[in-house]
Design a protein around this motif. Structure first.
Motif, short mmCIF file in Angstrom:
data_model
loop_
_atom_site.label_atom_id
_atom_site.label_comp_id
_atom_site.label_asym_id
_atom_site.label_seq_id
_atom_site.Cartn_x
_atom_site.Cartn_y
_atom_site.Cartn_z
N GLY A 35 -1.61 -3.05 -12.24
CA GLY A 35 -1.73 -4.41 -12.73
C GLY A 35 -1.05 -5.36 -11.76
O GLY A 35 -0.27 -4.93 -10.90
N VAL A 36 -1.34 -6.64 -11.93
CA VAL A 36 -0.81 -7.66 -11.01
C VAL A 36 -0.11 -8.75 -11.82
O VAL A 36 -0.68 -9.28 -12.79
CB VAL A 36 -1.94 -8.29 -10.18
CG1 VAL A 36 -1.36 -9.24 -9.14
CG2 VAL A 36 -2.79 -7.22 -9.51
N VAL A 37 1.11 -9.07 -11.45
CA VAL A 37 1.85 -10.14 -12.11
C VAL A 37 1.22 -11.48 -11.72
O VAL A 37 1.14 -11.81 -10.53
CB VAL A 37 3.33 -10.12 -11.70
CG1 VAL A 37 4.09 -11.23 -12.42
CG2 VAL A 37 3.96 -8.76 -12.00
N ILE A 38 0.76 -12.24 -12.72
CA ILE A 38 0.13 -13.53 -12.44
C ILE A 38 0.89 -14.71 -13.03
O ILE A 38 0.50 -15.87 -12.83
CB ILE A 38 -1.33 -13.56 -12.92
CG1 ILE A 38 -1.43 -13.33 -14.44
CG2 ILE A 38 -2.18 -12.56 -12.16
CD1 ILE A 38 -2.81 -13.60 -15.01
N ARG A 39 1.96 -14.43 -13.79
CA ARG A 39 2.85 -15.47 -14.28
C ARG A 39 4.28 -14.97 -14.15
O ARG A 39 4.56 -13.79 -14.35
CB ARG A 39 2.56 -15.82 -15.76
CG ARG A 39 1.25 -16.56 -15.98
CD ARG A 39 1.33 -18.00 -15.50
NE ARG A 39 0.15 -18.77 -15.85
CZ ARG A 39 -0.98 -18.82 -15.15
NH1 ARG A 39 -1.07 -18.07 -14.04
NH2 ARG A 39 -2.00 -19.57 -15.52
#
Length: 301
Positions: A35-39
């Motif tokens: 997963g990718v941290v977007i916030r």
């Protein structure tokens, strides 16, 4: 591009799904990906099949620290999944780019939550129809393939996120077969992100669902299997049936089949379809459903 800085924003995702969940037999009860941290508050973007019906979700940073999380939303149209960390991740958000402007031939980096990545190029941007009633108007295909593609971060030359890894496929060109990855374009997230953040769900009517797994062969749509107790099974659709017409329109391939079904009204609508079975034609009437009604919905603790 500062690759080390980018890799800090990619995490490993692990999800536990109940044995009696609707997707347990097809997707498993222990799912692992990325997963990718977007916030900066710990909102993580992943691929939806990792977290569908998840009871527990855990995020692991590159330094090995594990953080509990909650499966916030799964958008069946795009395939994206959103996860919220339940304690501080203390990781920077990765800036989102513009997947529409990405071109075939552009250099990319495809990175997982273990810190492994491949450098490659976009080899195609085109329509993709999946056998599970899934359609993207323009998916992104990259090579070489990454061995841990699910939920991995597709990064452009500017170090921005332009897609999330979904599948590993094969491409044939010039008599040679190469492994490639398909990624969901990040621009599909923009119309739904505010809904999820402000409402906790996506404010959009669900598509009608049949519960049929289908493939395309020479332009024909052939049923591979049907979901037990799903709409297609209840209507009598069987493995090997060729779907040739929806209402009064001929079916021209898998993508056209999906579009005709989705244009046939909301879930619960009755969809007439002409099939070819053992050399004989017949009409079936499938009462569509909302797939969400079949899914286990865990409660936030």
């Amino acid at each position: 591009m500062d690759i080390e800085k980018i890799l800090r924003s990619v995490v490993a995702v692990r999800a536990s799904i109940p044995d009696n969940a609707f997707t347990a037999n097809t997707l498993g009860t222990r799912r692992e990906g990325n997963g990718v941290v977007i916030r900066d508050n710990g909102l993580v973007l992943t691929i939806g099949y990792l977290i569908t019906e998840a009871e527990e979700v855990w995020l692991t940073r590159r330094d090995g620290r594990v953080v509990p999380a909650h499966a916030l939303a799964y958008d069946q149209e795009s395939g994206f999944g959103l996860v919220q960390a339940l304690s501080p991740l203390d990781l920077p958000a990765l800036e989102m780019g513009d997947s529409d402007s990405a071109q075939v031939g552009d250099p990319i980096v495809f990175a997982d939550g273990e810190g492994e990545y491949v450098r490659g190029n976009i080899v195609a941007k085109q329509e993709f129809a999946g056998y599970w009633e899934y359609l993207l108007d323009e998916a992104i295909f990259i090579a070489p393939a990454h061995p841990s593609w699910g939920g991995a971060a597709l990064i452009d030359a500017e170090g921005k996120l332009i897609g999330i890894g979904s599948l590993r496929l094969q491409m044939s060109k010039g008599g040679e077969v190469a492994d490639i990855n398909m990624a969901v374009p990040i621009n599909l997230l923009r119309p739904i992100l505010d809904d999820v953040l402000n409402r906790g769900e996506i404010n959009r009517p669900p598509r009608p669902w049949l519960g049929a797994f289908s493939a395309e062969s020479n332009g024909e749509v052939i049923v591979m299997s049907v979901t037990e107790n799903g709409p297609a099974a209840k209507a009598g659709l069987k493995r090997g049936d060729v779907i040739s017409e929806i209402r009064d329109g001929e079916v021209d391939g898998l993508a056209d089949f999906y579009r005709k079904v989705w244009e046939s009204g909301p879930p619960g609508s009755e969809i007439p379809m002409r099939i070819l079975r053992d050399g004989r034609e017949a009409w079936l009437r499938v009462k569509s459903a909302d797939r969400n009604d079949f899914l286990h919905k865990p409660q936030l603790q």
